[in-house]
Structures are given as C-alpha cells and as structure tokens.
Design an enzyme around this catalytic site. Structure first.
Site, short mmCIF file in Angstrom:
data_model
loop_
_atom_site.label_atom_id
_atom_site.label_comp_id
_atom_site.label_asym_id
_atom_site.label_seq_id
_atom_site.Cartn_x
_atom_site.Cartn_y
_atom_site.Cartn_z
N TYR A 65 0.76 -1.23 -0.01
CA TYR A 65 -0.03 0.12 -0.10
C TYR A 65 0.79 1.01 -0.04
CZ TYR A 65 -3.32 3.70 1.65
OH TYR A 65 -4.14 4.68 1.95
N LYS B 295 4.31 9.20 8.64
CA LYS B 295 3.99 8.62 10.23
C LYS B 295 4.97 9.17 11.20
CE LYS B 295 0.99 5.22 8.38
NZ LYS B 295 1.40 4.31 6.93
N ASP C 44 9.52 2.61 -0.38
CA ASP C 44 8.37 3.35 0.25
C ASP C 44 8.38 3.11 1.91
OD1 ASP C 44 5.87 4.48 1.59
OD2 ASP C 44 4.45 3.66 0.30
C1 LIG Z 1 0.58 5.03 5.59
C2 LIG Z 1 1.32 4.64 4.43
C3 LIG Z 1 1.24 5.63 3.36
C4 LIG Z 1 0.25 6.67 3.40
O1 LIG Z 1 0.50 7.65 4.27
P1 LIG Z 1 -0.58 8.80 4.76
O2 LIG Z 1 0.10 9.75 5.64
O3 LIG Z 1 -1.92 7.92 5.17
O4 LIG Z 1 -1.09 9.33 3.41
C5 LIG Z 1 1.95 5.38 2.17
N1 LIG Z 1 2.73 4.28 2.29
C6 LIG Z 1 2.95 3.47 3.17
C7 LIG Z 1 3.98 2.52 3.38
C8 LIG Z 1 2.00 3.72 4.40
O5 LIG Z 1 2.18 2.59 5.42
#
Ligand SMILES: *Cc1c(COP(=O)(O)O)cnc(C)c1O
Length: 442
Positions: A149, A272, A244
C-alpha cells in the site's frame, strides 16, 4: 462469564452524529470498523501506551495512530516542542530554522539519502516520488506489488490485471484507465515476474516501488535477497528503485528498512513517525536526483503548509528520542519478548495462530504457514478469527487496529509489565476463540 459488557453509549451516539457529517461517519475508511463489525470507539485522550474512549473505557493501545506514535501518546518532550512552536506562530509560508534542524537530524544519521523535501502526508510523499522518478528517467511506467500500500495516490490504486496483462486495473472508482495503464502490478517475492516485465517493457519503466517491509496487508516480510535482486535488476536497466518507508522509516531502526537490510534505493519516502504525530511526510534521495526538484530542477512540487514549524518541532523532539543510545535495541527486544511469549503459548496449545514480527511491528496471523510472503498466502477465511479476537480484546481493554490486515505497534511507552499484562489477555482470548470455534465449525 457474567461480566457486564463495556459501556459504549457515548461512542455510539457520537458515531450516529458523525454519520450525518462524513461518508461512513469517518475521515479515513478503516476507522469505521466495517471489517471487524460493530461501531468505532471515539477516542477522548491518550497518555503513554494507553487511550481512553468517550465512555471512559481504558485500553492498552497497539494501534499507535497506525504507526506514528513510536514514543506513545502525549509524550512530554513532543508535547512541549509543539506548544513551544505554536506559541511563536503556526505557519509562515517562508523558511524557518526548524526545517533545517529536522533535516540535519535526519540527514546526518541516515546514510541512504543526501537531500530531503518535507511534505504533509505519506501519500503526498509517494506521489511526489513517482513524479520525480518519471521526471528523472523520462519514462512513464511504474511497477508496484500486489499487497503493498502506498497511500491513495491515483496511479497506485490499482490491482493486478487478469490473464496475460500485467498492467493495472483501477481498484477505485474515479481512477481513469489512462492513469492505471501506466502501472504494472506484480506479485511479491516472484523474481521471474519482475524479469519478464523488465525484459518486455524496460524502455518504458521509470521505477519499481515497494514497501521493503510490507506492513499494510498483513506483515508480508520479504527476503533480503529478493530486495537485493530488485536493487540489482533496476540498476542494470536504468530503472529507479523507490523504497516506500512511510511505515518502516524510523521504525525498524533510525535508517528504516534501507539500514536494516543494508540496501541503497534511489528514492525513499517517509511519513508517520517523522512528524511526531503531526502531519508530515518526506522524500529523499541523492543530491543528483533531488536536483531535479523545483526550484533547482523541472519537477514541480510544492506545499502551503510544508515544513511548518509546529510539525517540524514535533518531529525533531520525537526523532531525538529515537536517536538515544539503544533506543531501537530496547524497543525491539521488548517487542520480541512479548511476541515470543504469545507464540509459545499458541504453539504449546496447538492453536492455528502465530505472530509475525519485525522490530516493533507485529501482525496476528491465524495460519500454520511458516512464512507469509505474498498477499495470496493470506486466507480471507482466517479473518473471522481476527474479528472475534478484536472484539474480545476490546472488552478486556486491549485496542488493536480494526482490521486483521493491519499490523500493531509497540512504542517505547509500553513497559514490560504492561506488555506482560497484554500478552496474558491475548492468550486468554486465543483460548476462548479456539475452544469455542471447534463447536462452531461443525
Ligand atoms: C501510511 C502509508 C502511506 C500513506 O501515508 P498517509 O500519511 O496515510 O497518506 C503510504 N505508504 C505506506 C507504506 C504507508 O504505510
């Protein structure tokens, strides 16, 4: 048991109101509790590893706002940093000293990026990283993996196509075919699929993006050798590799998965933890790659609230704690002990259950598989056990994210005592589930 059920009236009536205001009553879908049933708890406050809901029920929290709160709720250093910044104004739309400070803290302790750009969410970081990769390579196709994701970026809200087509099919209404056809979706942990896609389309592929620690669809840990394979094959074919690390960054270690595995990607995204609970994302790369970003280069990217001093100061306070000696060693070893005690209990009792873990990230899996490496290894049937467990644990005062596909997090504010108490409750819950479910199955 004759225990009275936990009071829920206030949360329930707040949710009734919320449904009049927001789609599904929420501002982010998983919060609606649809995958576990019931209605969401409205949270009133948090302190350390605990949260309290509107009916004043108290929980040990393993959701941690989905990852950012590596030092727990209401951490005093983070709180003071926020208050301190707020009292000098919240945003100027002009550079401030705090952006330099956070950047310096990160760049001088991370061997994998030389320059960084702050944005306001993980999604925004990923979206910008893709644009950067396309701008640098002049190519358009992105390879992503099924089970990873990357936020709600249009071009990544895409599922694998059926049959021979490896190009994506949009997984959300509103994502056009024009966008989804620039994304290829491949299975994780499958070298052959990557080799074929690259040999067929390497002239068109700008980047491969992966969660090096896939933690948004269960915890589907990859071999280091597979990640190294991705590094090697992308380098050989003039394709950029994007890690990511919105979840894994500053979580499995200060240098995230890149540091954990010792693999140098071309671009890394963060989110995060980086903002100490305030909305911050970031992407970073070598000086050369980052020179393509405006105003130095021709890849445009901007943000009204990017790098605002309140969020920066929260990030500075949080990351300073993370940089203390043995911070990750202690956090990871207390998580390991917690997980091990539950796994030992489950295996002693022959329960079809195990917890997968890396660092302070864990995932409850109702499986007998030794490894779960692809999203197809997860049986959707197993989620019914998670639903039972989730509601039982809420009743006993343990808060997990409301979906069996979501991971949990241990923070530095979880003491060993609390973790032991939580482990007991989790073991009791397993016993309930596995001693009643045999009757239910037949
Ligand atoms: C949480 C997350 C996102 C999205 O971040 P948001 O701050 O919710 O837009 C993208 N990539 C990964 C791996 C994530 O865990």
């Amino acid at each position: 048991k004759t225990d009275e059920l936990m009071k829920r009236e206030k949360s329930e009536s707040l949710f009734e109101k919320a449904k009049q205001y927001f789609p599904g009553g929420v501002n982010s879908p998983v919060r609606a509790f649809r995958s576990v049933g019931g209605t969401p708890l409205f949270i009133e406050k948090g302190d350390g590893c605990h949260i309290w809901d509107a009916d004043d029920n108290k929980f040990i929290d393993f959701c941690g706002s989905w990852g950012p709160l590596i030092n727990g709720h209401n951490n005093s250093a983070v709180r003071e940093a926020i208050i301190d910044a707020v009292s000098s104004g919240t945003t100027f739309g002009a550079p401030t000293r705090k952006e330099n400070e956070l950047a310096e803290l990160i760049l001088s302790n991370n061997r994998f990026i030389e320059k960084i750009r702050f944005v306001s969410s993980g999604t925004e970081a990923v979206m910008s990283a893709l644009r950067l990769a396309r701008g640098v390579t002049g190519k358009s196709v992105i390879i992503k993996f099924d089970g990873c994701y990357h936020g709600h970026v249009d071009s990544l809200l895409v599922n694998a196509g059926s049959g021979l087509s490896t190009f994506g099919i949009s997984s959300s209404a509103g994502v056009t075919e024009a966008v989804s056809k620039d994304t290829m979706v491949l299975p994780l942990n499958d070298r052959r699929a990557v080799e074929i896609a690259i040999s067929d389309y390497k002239e068109d592929i700008a980047a491969i993006i992966i969660e090096p620690i896939p933690a948004n669809n269960g915890l589907i840990l990859q071999d280091k050798e597979y990640l190294q394979f991705l590094r090697d094959i992308t380098k050989k074919n003039d394709i950029l590799l994007i890690f990511d690390e919105v979840i894994s960054g500053f979580r499995v270690g200060f240098e995230g998965a890149a540091g954990y595995y010792g693999i140098q990607p071309d671009i890394i995204t963060y989110g995060k933890i980086i903002g100490g609970g305030m909305p911050v994302g970031a992407y970073g790369a070598s000086k050369e790659i980052m020179s393509h970003i405006s105003p130095d280069g021709n890849v445009y990217q901007a943000g009204t609230l990017s790098g605002n001093p309140v969020a920066m100061n929260a990030g500075i306070a949080q990351l300073k704690i993370c940089l203390q000696p043995d911070f990750y060693k202690n956090l990871n070893s207390k998580t390991e002990k917690f997980v091990q005690s539950i796994n030992d209990f489950a295996s002693k009792n022959n329960y079809l259950f195990k917890i997968f873990r890396i660092g302070s990230i864990f995932w409850f899996a109702f499986t007998d598989k030794e490894f779960v490496r692809t999203s197809t290894d997860i049986e959707s049937e197993s989620m019914k056990y998670f639903r039972e467990m989730h509601s039982d644990l809420l009743e006993s005062g343990v808060y997990l994210g409301p979906s069996g596909y979501e991971v949990g997090f241990v923070s530095s504010a979880h003491s060993e005592e609390i973790l032991d108490a939580a482990a007991k409750k989790i073991c009791n819950s397993l016993t309930k589930i596995f001693t009643t479910s045999t009757e239910r199955v037949s």
